[in-house]
Design an enzyme around this catalytic site. Structure first.
Site, short mmCIF file in Angstrom:
data_model
loop_
_atom_site.label_atom_id
_atom_site.label_comp_id
_atom_site.label_asym_id
_atom_site.label_seq_id
_atom_site.Cartn_x
_atom_site.Cartn_y
_atom_site.Cartn_z
N ASN A 104 0.75 -1.07 0.03
CA ASN A 104 -0.03 0.07 0.03
C ASN A 104 0.83 1.15 -0.12
O ASN A 104 1.72 1.38 -0.90
CB ASN A 104 -0.94 -0.05 1.20
CG ASN A 104 -2.10 1.08 0.95
OD1 ASN A 104 -2.63 1.16 -0.02
ND2 ASN A 104 -2.71 1.60 2.24
N ASN A 156 -0.35 2.74 6.17
CA ASN A 156 -0.76 3.98 5.56
C ASN A 156 0.26 5.11 5.65
O ASN A 156 1.51 4.75 5.56
CB ASN A 156 -2.30 4.46 5.80
CG ASN A 156 -3.18 4.14 4.53
OD1 ASN A 156 -2.86 4.39 3.33
ND2 ASN A 156 -4.14 3.45 4.72
N ASP A 211 -5.62 8.45 7.11
CA ASP A 211 -4.90 7.58 5.85
C ASP A 211 -3.70 8.16 5.63
O ASP A 211 -2.79 7.84 6.26
CB ASP A 211 -6.20 8.14 4.62
CG ASP A 211 -5.87 7.04 3.59
OD1 ASP A 211 -4.87 6.18 3.37
OD2 ASP A 211 -6.88 6.46 2.97
#
Length: 301
Positions: A104, A156, A211
């Site tokens: 990610n 994140n 995030d």
């Protein structure tokens, strides 16, 4: 402050804008569409937008390499990308721990290492992701992959303090911004602790999920709040909220400082399962904040 649309509706049809990175030497903004495995490079002066499709794999992050090209995290591989040819060369590959954990968000540290984490597979039940199957890694400048933390759920945002002694980190499923002591020489982290616990904030029910994030020259953190439609600025020394920027697209995913003077904040958003909304999936620009960002680090390998 002033909020405007820089690139309208670029990440549509179940798209998710992510991974903004300002290329200071080129004065261009890099970002990606996670679900469609597409990279974008945008010049705000000419408004020229270039894109590159990288097959069918999901792409989690992109960072420039000092020696040329880019590093990209796709599915479970870290690869070098030559933009002109579109060729990717695998550097490292990890095995899936859970159902289908994938790379990610990722950034480079001040010493030019590439830090990137994985996220669990999406599942039908709450909270929506497979929990504690993922990890946080760094790719050394010699190409060695090092695992630093396990039992991560959705890795994140990350950034480093201006004195290079602290690394800030977000596992979105914990709803926290955390910190580690960071050793720039060895590339190791220790002493994990909370900086901001979203579960304890008075506005916990409306602020959204932390995030992506970035840092300014005052040492303050700017956190994109997914589902909250905002970017919130925190003082990591006290955990207090200093200010917030409302974004007219609730699924704010990440942010970075850019522009000639690094005084413009670019914010990516998602249109995932909400493409009918007019502003979802756009990239926004925030000006007149009165703060300056740090130049983004690149990979030294």
């Amino acid at each position: 402050m002033s909020v405007s649309v820089a690139i309208p509706n670029i990440n549509l049809e179940l798209g998710e804008g992510e991974g903004p990175h300002w290329e200071d030497d080129k004065q261009t903004l890099l970002f990606l569409d996670y679900y469609k495995c597409e990279l974008f490079r945008w010049c705000p002066v000419t408004e020229e937008l270039k894109s590159l499709k990288l097959g069918r794999s999901r792409v989690g992050s992109v960072v420039p390499c000092r020696k040329g090209g880019y590093l990209v995290g796709m599915e479970r591989t870290l690869s070098h990308l030559d933009w002109d040819s579109g060729t990717t060369t695998v550097i490292q590959e990890i095995q899936s721990v859970g159902i289908n954990d994938t790379f990610n968000d990722g950034k480079c540290d001040p010493a030019g290492r590439y830090w990137i984490g994985t996220m669990g597979a999406e599942v039908a039940m709450e909270p929506g992701y497979e929990l504690e199957t993922s990890s946080l890694y760094s790719l050394d400048t010699n190409g060695k992959l090092v695992q630093h933390a396990d039992k991560v759920s959705v890795s994140n945002g990350m950034t480093w303090s201006n004195d290079h002694q602290t690394m800030f980190y977000i596992d979105s499923m914990l709803s926290k911004v955390e910190a580690f002591d960071y050793d720039i020489v060895s590339g190791t982290i220790s002493n994990r602790r909370d900086v901001v616990n979203f579960n304890l904030l008075p506005e916990k029910d409306t602020i959204g999920i932390p995030d992506g994030m970035t840092i300014d020259t005052d040492g303050h953190l700017w956190v994109a709040c997914y589902g909250g439609g905002k970017v919130v600025c925190f003082d990591p020394a006290t955990g207090k909220k200093l200010r917030e920027v409302q974004i007219p697209a609730p699924r704010t995913t990440s942010c970075c400082f850019g522009g000639k003077n690094l005084d413009e904040l670019y914010v990516t958003t998602s249109s995932y399962f909400a493409s009918e909304q007019p502003m979802y999936g756009s990239v926004f620009k925030v000006t007149e904040l009165g703060v300056i960002g740090q130049p983004a680090n690149v990979y030294f390998g």
